[in-house]
Scaffold this motif. Structure first.
Motif, PDB file in Angstrom:
ATOM      1  N   PRO A  61    -117.570 -36.197-121.000  1.00  0.00           N
ATOM      2  CA  PRO A  61    -116.991 -37.546-120.907  1.00  0.00           C
ATOM      3  C   PRO A  61    -116.360 -37.984-122.233  1.00  0.00           C
ATOM      4  CG  PRO A  61    -119.235 -37.500-120.041  1.00  0.00           C
ATOM      5  CD  PRO A  61    -119.008 -36.190-120.742  1.00  0.00           C
ATOM      6  N   ASP A  62    -115.367 -38.854-122.161  1.00  0.00           N
ATOM      7  CA  ASP A  62    -114.670 -39.329-123.361  1.00  0.00           C
ATOM      8  C   ASP A  62    -115.607 -39.974-124.368  1.00  0.00           C
ATOM      9  OD1 ASP A  62    -112.354 -38.443-122.180  1.00  0.00           O
ATOM     10  OD2 ASP A  62    -111.495 -40.435-121.855  1.00  0.00           O
ATOM     11  N   ALA A  63    -116.663 -40.632-123.916  1.00  0.00           N
ATOM     12  CA  ALA A  63    -117.559 -41.375-124.812  1.00  0.00           C
ATOM     13  C   ALA A  63    -118.687 -40.515-125.378  1.00  0.00           C
ATOM     14  CB  ALA A  63    -118.146 -42.567-124.072  1.00  0.00           C
ATOM     15  N   VAL A  64    -118.667 -39.203-125.097  1.00  0.00           N
ATOM     16  CA  VAL A  64    -119.766 -38.317-125.508  1.00  0.00           C
ATOM     17  C   VAL A  64    -119.243 -37.238-126.440  1.00  0.00           C
ATOM     18  CG1 VAL A  64    -121.474 -36.651-124.651  1.00  0.00           C
ATOM     19  CG2 VAL A  64    -121.049 -38.763-123.387  1.00  0.00           C
ATOM     20  N   MET A  65    -120.050 -36.885-127.441  1.00  0.00           N
ATOM     21  CA  MET A  65    -119.732 -35.788-128.352  1.00  0.00           C
ATOM     22  C   MET A  65    -120.815 -34.729-128.260  1.00  0.00           C
ATOM     23  SD  MET A  65    -118.466 -37.481-131.911  1.00  0.00           S
ATOM     24  CE  MET A  65    -117.392 -36.165-132.423  1.00  0.00           C
ATOM     25  N   GLN A  66    -120.406 -33.490-128.465  1.00  0.00           N
ATOM     26  CA  GLN A  66    -121.365 -32.397-128.603  1.00  0.00           C
ATOM     27  C   GLN A  66    -121.828 -32.402-130.052  1.00  0.00           C
ATOM     28  OE1 GLN A  66    -120.233 -28.464-127.107  1.00  0.00           O
ATOM     29  NE2 GLN A  66    -120.981 -27.628-129.038  1.00  0.00           N
ATOM     30  N   VAL A  67    -123.139 -32.409-130.271  1.00  0.00           N
ATOM     31  CA  VAL A  67    -123.708 -32.489-131.614  1.00  0.00           C
ATOM     32  C   VAL A  67    -124.652 -31.306-131.824  1.00  0.00           C
ATOM     33  CG1 VAL A  67    -125.134 -33.853-133.183  1.00  0.00           C
ATOM     34  CG2 VAL A  67    -123.558 -35.004-131.609  1.00  0.00           C
ATOM     35  N   GLU A  68    -124.399 -30.539-132.883  1.00  0.00           N
ATOM     36  CA  GLU A  68    -125.312 -29.461-133.248  1.00  0.00           C
ATOM     37  C   GLU A  68    -126.101 -29.922-134.461  1.00  0.00           C
ATOM     38  OE1 GLU A  68    -125.340 -24.891-134.878  1.00  0.00           O
ATOM     39  OE2 GLU A  68    -123.513 -25.634-133.944  1.00  0.00           O
ATOM     40  N   SER A  69    -127.413 -29.882-134.332  1.00  0.00           N
ATOM     41  CA  SER A  69    -128.288 -30.315-135.410  1.00  0.00           C
ATOM     42  C   SER A  69    -129.554 -29.478-135.353  1.00  0.00           C
ATOM     43  CB  SER A  69    -128.636 -31.795-135.243  1.00  0.00           C
ATOM     44  OG  SER A  69    -129.545 -32.194-136.241  1.00  0.00           O
ATOM     45  N   GLY A  70    -129.959 -28.950-136.479  1.00  0.00           N
ATOM     46  CA  GLY A  70    -131.162 -28.133-136.504  1.00  0.00           C
ATOM     47  C   GLY A  70    -131.054 -26.943-135.577  1.00  0.00           C
ATOM     48  N   MET A  71    -129.863 -26.375-135.470  1.00  0.00           N
ATOM     49  CA  MET A  71    -129.577 -25.197-134.638  1.00  0.00           C
ATOM     50  C   MET A  71    -129.745 -25.473-133.145  1.00  0.00           C
ATOM     51  SD  MET A  71    -128.695 -23.199-137.082  1.00  0.00           S
ATOM     52  CE  MET A  71    -128.739 -21.499-136.602  1.00  0.00           C
ATOM     53  N   LYS A  72    -129.704 -26.737-132.738  1.00  0.00           N
ATOM     54  CA  LYS A  72    -129.796 -27.135-131.332  1.00  0.00           C
ATOM     55  C   LYS A  72    -128.596 -28.010-130.989  1.00  0.00           C
ATOM     56  CE  LYS A  72    -134.390 -26.161-130.591  1.00  0.00           C
ATOM     57  NZ  LYS A  72    -134.567 -24.798-130.323  1.00  0.00           N
ATOM     58  N   VAL A  73    -128.127 -27.894-129.758  1.00  0.00           N
ATOM     59  CA  VAL A  73    -126.996 -28.691-129.282  1.00  0.00           C
ATOM     60  C   VAL A  73    -127.510 -29.825-128.410  1.00  0.00           C
ATOM     61  CG1 VAL A  73    -124.915 -28.667-127.844  1.00  0.00           C
ATOM     62  CG2 VAL A  73    -125.376 -26.766-129.403  1.00  0.00           C
ATOM     63  N   SER A  74    -126.953 -31.014-128.637  1.00  0.00           N
ATOM     64  CA  SER A  74    -127.242 -32.160-127.783  1.00  0.00           C
ATOM     65  C   SER A  74    -125.933 -32.890-127.530  1.00  0.00           C
ATOM     66  CB  SER A  74    -128.262 -33.098-128.445  1.00  0.00           C
ATOM     67  OG  SER A  74    -127.709 -33.677-129.610  1.00  0.00           O
ATOM     68  N   PHE A  75    -125.986 -33.880-126.678  1.00  0.00           N
ATOM     69  CA  PHE A  75    -124.801 -34.670-126.353  1.00  0.00           C
ATOM     70  C   PHE A  75    -125.150 -36.121-126.624  1.00  0.00           C
ATOM     71  CE2 PHE A  75    -124.728 -30.764-124.042  1.00  0.00           C
ATOM     72  CZ  PHE A  75    -123.449 -30.304-124.312  1.00  0.00           C
ATOM     73  N   GLN A  76    -124.354 -36.756-127.498  1.00  0.00           N
ATOM     74  CA  GLN A  76    -124.662 -38.109-127.942  1.00  0.00           C
ATOM     75  C   GLN A  76    -123.438 -38.992-127.813  1.00  0.00           C
ATOM     76  OE1 GLN A  76    -126.660 -38.140-131.767  1.00  0.00           O
ATOM     77  NE2 GLN A  76    -127.540 -36.124-131.386  1.00  0.00           N
ATOM     78  N   GLN A  77    -123.680 -40.289-127.798  1.00  0.00           N
ATOM     79  CA  GLN A  77    -122.590 -41.246-127.692  1.00  0.00           C
ATOM     80  C   GLN A  77    -121.682 -41.144-128.917  1.00  0.00           C
ATOM     81  OE1 GLN A  77    -121.818 -43.261-124.962  1.00  0.00           O
ATOM     82  NE2 GLN A  77    -123.337 -41.856-124.110  1.00  0.00           N
ATOM     83  N   LYS A  78    -120.406 -41.010-128.666  1.00  0.00           N
ATOM     84  CA  LYS A  78    -119.423 -40.822-129.732  1.00  0.00           C
ATOM     85  C   LYS A  78    -119.411 -41.981-130.724  1.00  0.00           C
ATOM     86  CE  LYS A  78    -114.901 -41.181-129.010  1.00  0.00           C
ATOM     87  NZ  LYS A  78    -113.561 -40.870-128.515  1.00  0.00           N
ATOM     88  N   GLU A  79    -119.546 -43.201-130.246  1.00  0.00           N
ATOM     89  CA  GLU A  79    -119.448 -44.350-131.149  1.00  0.00           C
ATOM     90  C   GLU A  79    -120.514 -44.337-132.239  1.00  0.00           C
ATOM     91  OE1 GLU A  79    -121.642 -48.171-129.242  1.00  0.00           O
ATOM     92  OE2 GLU A  79    -119.755 -47.603-128.308  1.00  0.00           O
ATOM     93  N   GLU A  80    -121.681 -43.751-131.961  1.00  0.00           N
ATOM     94  CA  GLU A  80    -122.728 -43.659-132.975  1.00  0.00           C
ATOM     95  C   GLU A  80    -122.428 -42.557-133.997  1.00  0.00           C
ATOM     96  OE1 GLU A  80    -125.213 -45.808-133.356  1.00  0.00           O
ATOM     97  OE2 GLU A  80    -124.257 -46.871-131.699  1.00  0.00           O
ATOM     98  N   ILE A  81    -121.863 -41.468-133.556  1.00  0.00           N
ATOM     99  CA  ILE A  81    -121.609 -40.321-134.425  1.00  0.00           C
ATOM    100  C   ILE A  81    -120.429 -40.571-135.355  1.00  0.00           C
ATOM    101  CG2 ILE A  81    -121.037 -37.856-134.469  1.00  0.00           C
ATOM    102  CD1 ILE A  81    -123.881 -38.572-133.393  1.00  0.00           C
ATOM    103  N   VAL A  82    -119.344 -41.149-134.843  1.00  0.00           N
ATOM    104  CA  VAL A  82    -118.135 -41.309-135.661  1.00  0.00           C
ATOM    105  C   VAL A  82    -118.336 -42.267-136.828  1.00  0.00           C
ATOM    106  CG1 VAL A  82    -116.567 -40.685-133.787  1.00  0.00           C
ATOM    107  CG2 VAL A  82    -117.118 -43.093-134.159  1.00  0.00           C
ATOM    108  N   LYS A  83    -119.364 -43.078-136.799  1.00  0.00           N
ATOM    109  CA  LYS A  83    -119.669 -43.987-137.906  1.00  0.00           C
ATOM    110  C   LYS A  83    -120.324 -43.260-139.082  1.00  0.00           C
ATOM    111  CE  LYS A  83    -120.664 -47.778-134.735  1.00  0.00           C
ATOM    112  NZ  LYS A  83    -121.748 -48.623-134.207  1.00  0.00           N
ATOM    113  N   GLN A  84    -120.742 -42.021-138.884  1.00  0.00           N
ATOM    114  CA  GLN A  84    -121.529 -41.296-139.882  1.00  0.00           C
ATOM    115  C   GLN A  84    -120.747 -40.105-140.438  1.00  0.00           C
ATOM    116  OE1 GLN A  84    -125.742 -40.864-138.593  1.00  0.00           O
ATOM    117  NE2 GLN A  84    -124.974 -41.739-136.671  1.00  0.00           N
ATOM    118  N   THR A  85    -119.586 -40.371-141.024  1.00  0.00           N
ATOM    119  CA  THR A  85    -118.707 -39.295-141.489  1.00  0.00           C
ATOM    120  C   THR A  85    -119.321 -38.475-142.619  1.00  0.00           C
ATOM    121  OG1 THR A  85    -117.585 -40.848-142.972  1.00  0.00           O
ATOM    122  CG2 THR A  85    -116.601 -40.488-140.793  1.00  0.00           C
TER     123      THR A  85
END
Length: 129
Positions: A61-85
């Motif tokens: 979905p447009d509002a979701v990003m794929q996030v890799e952290s600690g060698m694991k993949v999750s899907f999180q809301q884009k608006e929260e991630i883009v604030k943390q450049t």
């Protein structure tokens, strides 16, 4: 050009957008784009996620990003991630609303051994590693 095909067969069961992506990879113009991207050490991927109950493929979905952290993949809301450049490094992009938009990121940590003017980062590892 030699292509390695690791397809598990038909993409018929995929949602239409993902079926289009799977079929497009063999088109000559897409292969040419891939060849050109490869000169910059870039590639092509199919943005997707999976239904948590069934495991079926879903378009990302447009509002979701794929996030890799600690060698694991999750899907999180884009608006929260883009604030943390300063915390996330974009590793996947999509063309949306007339612009290149990050859709996949890796969580990074600062290297404590880097000097004051250097900004070395490395991938966040699993806790305890």
């Amino acid at each position: 050009m030699t292509m390695t095909n690791i397809s598990q067969g038909s993409a018929d069961a995929l949602p239409p957008a993902l079926r289009t992506a799977q079929e497009a990879i063999d088109l000559p113009e897409v292969q040419e784009m891939l060849r050109r991207l490869s000169a910059y050490r870039l590639g092509i991927f199919m943005p997707h996620m999976h239904d948590e109950q069934t495991g079926e493929f879903q378009a990302l979905p447009d509002a979701v990003m794929q996030v890799e952290s600690g060698m694991k993949v999750s899907f999180q809301q884009k608006e929260e991630i883009v604030k943390q450049t300063d915390r996330f490094l974009p590793v996947g992009w999509f063309f949306r609303a007339g612009a290149s938009t990050p859709i996949a990121v890796c969580e990074m940590v600062r290297d404590e051994n880097a000097g004051a003017t250097e900004r070395y980062v490395k991938h966040k590892m699993v806790e305890g590693s």
